[in-house]
Design an enzyme around this catalytic site. Structure first.
Site, PDB file in Angstrom:
ATOM      1  N   TYR A  25       7.947  -1.046   7.460  1.00  0.00           N
ATOM      2  CA  TYR A  25       7.416  -0.174   6.403  1.00  0.00           C
ATOM      3  C   TYR A  25       8.250  -0.414   5.141  1.00  0.00           C
ATOM      4  CZ  TYR A  25       6.012   4.284   4.239  1.00  0.00           C
ATOM      5  OH  TYR A  25       5.573   5.242   3.361  1.00  0.00           O
ATOM      6  N   LYS A  30       1.015   1.840   7.288  1.00  0.00           N
ATOM      7  CA  LYS A  30       0.935   3.310   7.342  1.00  0.00           C
ATOM      8  C   LYS A  30       0.545   3.759   8.751  1.00  0.00           C
ATOM      9  CE  LYS A  30       2.002   4.522   3.125  1.00  0.00           C
ATOM     10  NZ  LYS A  30       2.852   5.627   2.653  1.00  0.00           N
ATOM     11  N   ALA A  34       3.793   9.439 -15.071  1.00  0.00           N
ATOM     12  CA  ALA A  34       2.767  10.462 -14.836  1.00  0.00           C
ATOM     13  C   ALA A  34       1.494   9.813 -14.312  1.00  0.00           C
ATOM     14  CB  ALA A  34       2.518  11.237 -16.131  1.00  0.00           C
ATOM     15  N   ALA A  55       1.174   9.412  -8.169  1.00  0.00           N
ATOM     16  CA  ALA A  55       2.205  10.157  -7.439  1.00  0.00           C
ATOM     17  C   ALA A  55       2.814  11.231  -8.334  1.00  0.00           C
ATOM     18  CB  ALA A  55       3.281   9.199  -6.929  1.00  0.00           C
ATOM     19  N   ASN A  93       9.164   2.966  -5.236  1.00  0.00           N
ATOM     20  CA  ASN A  93       9.346   1.940  -4.211  1.00  0.00           C
ATOM     21  C   ASN A  93       8.798   0.611  -4.719  1.00  0.00           C
ATOM     22  OD1 ASN A  93      10.170   3.859  -2.187  1.00  0.00           O
ATOM     23  ND2 ASN A  93       8.042   4.489  -2.054  1.00  0.00           N
ATOM     24  N   ASN A 152      10.172  10.096   1.194  1.00  0.00           N
ATOM     25  CA  ASN A 152       9.060   9.158   1.335  1.00  0.00           C
ATOM     26  C   ASN A 152       7.980   9.900   2.100  1.00  0.00           C
ATOM     27  OD1 ASN A 152       7.358   6.951   2.444  1.00  0.00           O
ATOM     28  ND2 ASN A 152       8.904   5.668   1.446  1.00  0.00           N
TER      29      ASN A 152
HETATM   30  N1  LIG Z   1       8.455   7.937  -2.192  1.00  0.00           N
HETATM   31  C1  LIG Z   1       7.165   8.057  -1.940  1.00  0.00           C
HETATM   32  O1  LIG Z   1       6.760   8.624  -0.922  1.00  0.00           O
HETATM   33  C2  LIG Z   1       6.176   7.508  -2.895  1.00  0.00           C
HETATM   34  C3  LIG Z   1       6.576   6.752  -3.958  1.00  0.00           C
HETATM   35  N2  LIG Z   1       5.638   6.254  -4.821  1.00  0.00           N
HETATM   36  C4  LIG Z   1       6.122   5.364  -5.854  1.00  0.00           C
HETATM   37  O2  LIG Z   1       5.834   5.881  -7.126  1.00  0.00           O
HETATM   38  C5  LIG Z   1       5.619   4.803  -8.028  1.00  0.00           C
HETATM   39  C6  LIG Z   1       4.316   5.047  -8.747  1.00  0.00           C
HETATM   40  O3  LIG Z   1       3.233   4.980  -7.833  1.00  0.00           O
HETATM   41  P1  LIG Z   1       1.795   5.483  -8.249  1.00  0.00           P
HETATM   42  O4  LIG Z   1       1.883   6.835  -8.828  1.00  0.00           O
HETATM   43  O5  LIG Z   1       0.908   5.241  -7.108  1.00  0.00           O
HETATM   44  O6  LIG Z   1       1.445   4.458  -9.411  1.00  0.00           O
HETATM   45  P2  LIG Z   1       0.639   4.746 -10.752  1.00  0.00           P
HETATM   46  O7  LIG Z   1       0.366   3.432 -11.352  1.00  0.00           O
HETATM   47  O8  LIG Z   1      -0.482   5.666 -10.490  1.00  0.00           O
HETATM   48  O9  LIG Z   1       1.699   5.545 -11.654  1.00  0.00           O
HETATM   49  C7  LIG Z   1       2.780   4.960 -12.304  1.00  0.00           C
HETATM   50  C8  LIG Z   1       2.889   5.594 -13.671  1.00  0.00           C
HETATM   51  O10 LIG Z   1       4.111   5.190 -14.251  1.00  0.00           O
HETATM   52  C9  LIG Z   1       3.856   4.806 -15.571  1.00  0.00           C
HETATM   53  N3  LIG Z   1       4.865   3.854 -16.039  1.00  0.00           N
HETATM   54  C10 LIG Z   1       4.968   2.539 -15.768  1.00  0.00           C
HETATM   55  N4  LIG Z   1       6.016   2.018 -16.398  1.00  0.00           N
HETATM   56  C11 LIG Z   1       6.590   3.015 -17.081  1.00  0.00           C
HETATM   57  C12 LIG Z   1       7.696   3.098 -17.950  1.00  0.00           C
HETATM   58  N5  LIG Z   1       8.431   2.014 -18.231  1.00  0.00           N
HETATM   59  N6  LIG Z   1       8.005   4.286 -18.479  1.00  0.00           N
HETATM   60  C13 LIG Z   1       7.272   5.391 -18.195  1.00  0.00           C
HETATM   61  N7  LIG Z   1       6.204   5.368 -17.406  1.00  0.00           N
HETATM   62  C14 LIG Z   1       5.859   4.195 -16.849  1.00  0.00           C
HETATM   63  C15 LIG Z   1       2.464   4.210 -15.546  1.00  0.00           C
HETATM   64  O11 LIG Z   1       1.864   4.179 -16.824  1.00  0.00           O
HETATM   65  C16 LIG Z   1       1.771   5.162 -14.590  1.00  0.00           C
HETATM   66  O12 LIG Z   1       1.201   6.268 -15.232  1.00  0.00           O
HETATM   67  C17 LIG Z   1       5.621   3.526  -7.175  1.00  0.00           C
HETATM   68  O13 LIG Z   1       6.855   2.871  -7.282  1.00  0.00           O
HETATM   69  C18 LIG Z   1       5.436   4.034  -5.782  1.00  0.00           C
HETATM   70  O14 LIG Z   1       6.065   3.214  -4.837  1.00  0.00           O
HETATM   71  C19 LIG Z   1       4.299   6.500  -4.688  1.00  0.00           C
HETATM   72  C20 LIG Z   1       3.860   7.245  -3.634  1.00  0.00           C
HETATM   73  C21 LIG Z   1       4.764   7.764  -2.645  1.00  0.00           C
HETATM   74  C1  LIG Z   2       5.453   5.422  -0.019  1.00  0.00           C
HETATM   75  C2  LIG Z   2       4.199   5.188  -0.713  1.00  0.00           C
HETATM   76  O1  LIG Z   2       3.156   5.644  -0.286  1.00  0.00           O
HETATM   77  C3  LIG Z   2       4.206   4.428  -1.931  1.00  0.00           C
HETATM   78  O2  LIG Z   2       5.272   4.071  -2.415  1.00  0.00           O
HETATM   79  O3  LIG Z   2       3.106   4.159  -2.443  1.00  0.00           O
HETATM   80 MG   LIG Z   3       1.460   4.701  -1.167  1.00  0.00          MG
END
Ligand SMILES: NC(=O)C1=CN([C@@H]2O[C@H](COP(=O)(O)OP(=O)(O)OC[C@H]3O[C@@H](n4cnc5c(N)ncnc54)[C@H](O)[C@@H]3O)[C@@H](O)[C@H]2O)C=CC1
Ligand SMILES: CC(=O)C(=O)O
Ligand SMILES: [Mg+2]
Length: 573
Positions: free
Chosen positions: A111, A185, A313, A316, A428, A472
């Site tokens: 994972y 997953k 924003a 996530a 991540n 996570n």
């Molecule tokens: N720890 C966890 O369980 C989870 C972590 N994540 C992580 O969160 C991150 C975002 O994932 P999502 O929301 O699915 O992607 P997404 O693409 O929907 O959101 C990312 C946002 O960050 C913004 N962004 C990108 N570069 C930027 C910068 N330099 N400054 C400010 N904003 C910026 C983008 O414009 C976008 O709105 C990923 O790295 C993902 O791995 C997502 C889901 C679960």
């Molecule tokens: C952990 C997860 O779902 C992600 O980083 O997108």
């Molecule tokens: Mg995910």
């Protein structure tokens, strides 16, 4: 009696074990039945395996010892992932036993974070398929594809689907991303919550890719065209949902790693109609809320008094904002006031309500332009540093994929205004994290309360060992899914998400300095079972359960699949 038809062979599950109508190589080639050298002499004779396996009869412990040695001999994390995938394809019981014996060591391999490398290399390392591959170019083939997989209406509990537009923080990875994350997953579902691996389907929704590297890679195994959007995309998603729910009426549909323009739209369309949830929005929101509840117990500041800056924003970030806002409402604020305690920052800087390029789901959190009239602007926007200086946040959340964005200057500015800054850089994989915990500890002199998306080793500072909780969604969605499956919930409600977050939060003891804000990965089974029971109870309380939940603790326990060999008989035996 459950009847499985997989890999073109038939077997049934009884109280005593499995009964199969086939024998010989077909048994060895079915990863759900194969025991390899652990088949007893009687089974070998009855199933036509004599002479097809070396003579030794081994215990699963002996097999685990060999497999672990083979695993350790792999030179890189990616090769370890490839090795474990091969084992999963040969013998699922052995794979899950090995994984559960070495969970802390191997979860990061199957994972997050190594799954990201495996996804980038999917077409190079491709050996065999797993799950169902649906293509936007063959909508009429959706039903046949599911039928070919061989499971019947009452044999599917859970389907994980991805279109791979935003895989973790690494972007668009086409069919390899979709298949790789759906399988990853589901592997965690089984390892963490005992979801039966024979009753799930990973689904790759191949709508093309905008990744030029893939489009120009001769090995690429997906549809070789740009990512399709608009009406055709929506029709494809709808055809998937309609077919999956018609063929498998009990299945919960899990959405993973969709792009920001689709994730919320899809969820809102189907929520309320069927049991479904988006892990990046809701699973992530609930696990961060759980960690947040732990942090508020350390600081003594209640939820309703938190000031939260969300950096990134997107799916996530706003998913988490929703859960934090709801938690503040439960803590006594009205929704409007609660929303005003959250400051969203994205690429444009702080999101302000007079911006013309806000996404619809960002609008409710955009700040009034009157509030920020005198704030410093750089490159046209109000940058994170200025937001931190003005807002004096108690909590800083990173969901941006922007590695290193939480600089020393910003973190020190935050720590100057709050005794215990709560900082969760949860992007991540590791090369996307907004700050490394070691730096956060150093810059705040050990005062920061930290949780991250990737696993991090404990850090000692001034004699205190800080155990970094892994925020996570893997700590939450498996139990949420198990609870929904056991209760046969009609929907996944807000209440069920809150119950899940509270259940995780309730497992943590933060009284020792440096204690983790979340349970440890070693305890994933306990965490998932606890979450599942809470989710079952909440489903029953909201009249969403379709089964009678007389004893949810026992019902959850009974539902958890265990990685141990079961006796196998031939049909005539
Ligand atoms: N720890 C966890 O369980 C989870 C972590 N994540 C992580 O969160 C991150 C975002 O994932 P999502 O929301 O699915 O992607 P997404 O693409 O929907 O959101 C990312 C946002 O960050 C913004 N962004 C990108 N570069 C930027 C910068 N330099 N400054 C400010 N904003 C910026 C983008 O414009 C976008 O709105 C990923 O790295 C993902 O791995 C997502 C889901 C679960
Ligand atoms: C952990 C997860 O779902 C992600 O980083 O997108
Ligand atoms: Mg995910």
């Amino acid at each position: 009696m459950t009847h499985h038809r997989r890999s073109s062979m038939t077997f049934e599950e009884t109280a005593e074990g499995y009964v199969t109508s086939e024998g010989g190589l077909a048994v060895l080639e079915n990863p759900l039945l194969n025991k390899d050298t652990a088949f007893s002499l009687e089974e070998r004779q009855e199933l036509g395996l004599d002479g097809l396996i070396p003579p030794v009869v081994e215990t699963i412990d002996e097999q685990v010892a060999r497999a672990y040695a083979q695993y350790l001999a792999q030179p890189t994390d990616l090769q370890k992932n490839v090795y474990l995938t091969g084992l999963q394809d040969r013998n699922e019981v052995l794979f899950y036993r090995l994984l559960s014996d070495h969970l802390r060591e191997m979860l990061p391999i199957v994972y997050d974070p190594t799954v990201a490398q495996a996804i980038k290399n999917y077409s190079q390392e491709y050996r065999r398929p797993r799950g169902v591959y649906l293509s936007i170019d063959d909508m009429d083939g959706i039903e046949q594809a599911f039928r070919n997989f061989g499971l019947e209406a009452d044999q599917v509990d859970l389907i994980v689907a991805s279109d791979a537009e935003e895989i973790l923080g690494i972007g668009d990875w086409g069919v390899g991303g979709a298949a790789g994350i759906a399988v990853g997953k589901l592997t965690v579902y089984t390892a963490a919550a005992g979801i039966d691996p024979g009753r799930v389907i990973p689904v790759a929704l191949d709508v093309g890719t905008d990744n030029e590297g893939l489009l120009n890679d001769p090995f690429y195994v997906g549809e070789r065209h740009s990512r399709k959007r608009g009406r055709r995309y929506d029709d494809f998603i709808d055809a998937y949902v309609t077919t999956a729910t018609r063929l498998f009426p009990n299945a919960m549909l899990h959405w993973e790693d969709f792009g920001p323009s689709n994730a919320r739209r899809i969820l809102e369309k189907y929520t309320g109609r069927l049991p479904t949830f988006n892990d990046d929005m809701q699973g992530t929101g609930a696990i961060v809320l759980a960690a947040m509840l732990g942090a508020t117990r350390v600081t003594g500041t209640p939820m309703r008094d938190q000031r939260v800056v969300v950096f990134g924003a997107g799916t996530a970030g706003i998913g988490i904002a929703d859960q934090l806002r709801d938690a503040m409402v439960r803590d006594g604020l009205d929704p409007e006031t609660a929303g005003r305690r959250i400051w969203p920052v994205d690429k444009q800087g702080l999101l302000v309500d007079d911006m013309s390029d806000l996404r619809d789901f960002q609008v409710p959190y955009a700040r009034p332009s009157s509030e920020v009239a005198g704030w410093r602007r750089d490159e046209g926007g109000i940058r994170l540093g200025e937001v931190v200086r003005r807002v004096k946040p108690t909590m800083l959340l990173g969901t941006s994929t922007a590695h290193g964005a939480f600089t020393e200057e910003i973190v020190r500015a935050m720590a100057a205004n709050v005794e215990r800054p709560i900082i969760f850089p949860i992007s991540n994989p590791t090369d996307r994290i907004e700050a490394m915990p070691q730096d956060l500890i150093t810059w705040t002199d050990g005062r920061a309360l930290i949780a991250t998306g990737v696993p991090i080793n404990p850090i000692t500072c001034h004699g205190v060992t800080h155990v970094i909780g892994q925020a996570n969604n893997a700590l939450l969605y498996p139990g949420l899914g198990l609870g929904a499956v056991v209760s046969r919930a009609r929907q996944v409600s807000k209440g069920m998400l809150h119950a899940a977050a509270d259940a995780v939060g309730g497992l943590v003891d933060v009284s020792t300095p440096g204690a983790s804000l979340l349970p440890q990965v070693e305890n994933l089974r306990e965490v998932s079972a606890t979450v599942a029971v809470a989710v079952c109870r909440q489903a029953a309380a909201e009249n969403l359960a379709r089964v009678d939940l007389k004893d949810p603790v026992q019902q959850v326990q009974d539902a958890m699949w265990q990685p141990r060999y079961r006796p196998i008989r031939g049909e005539s035996g």
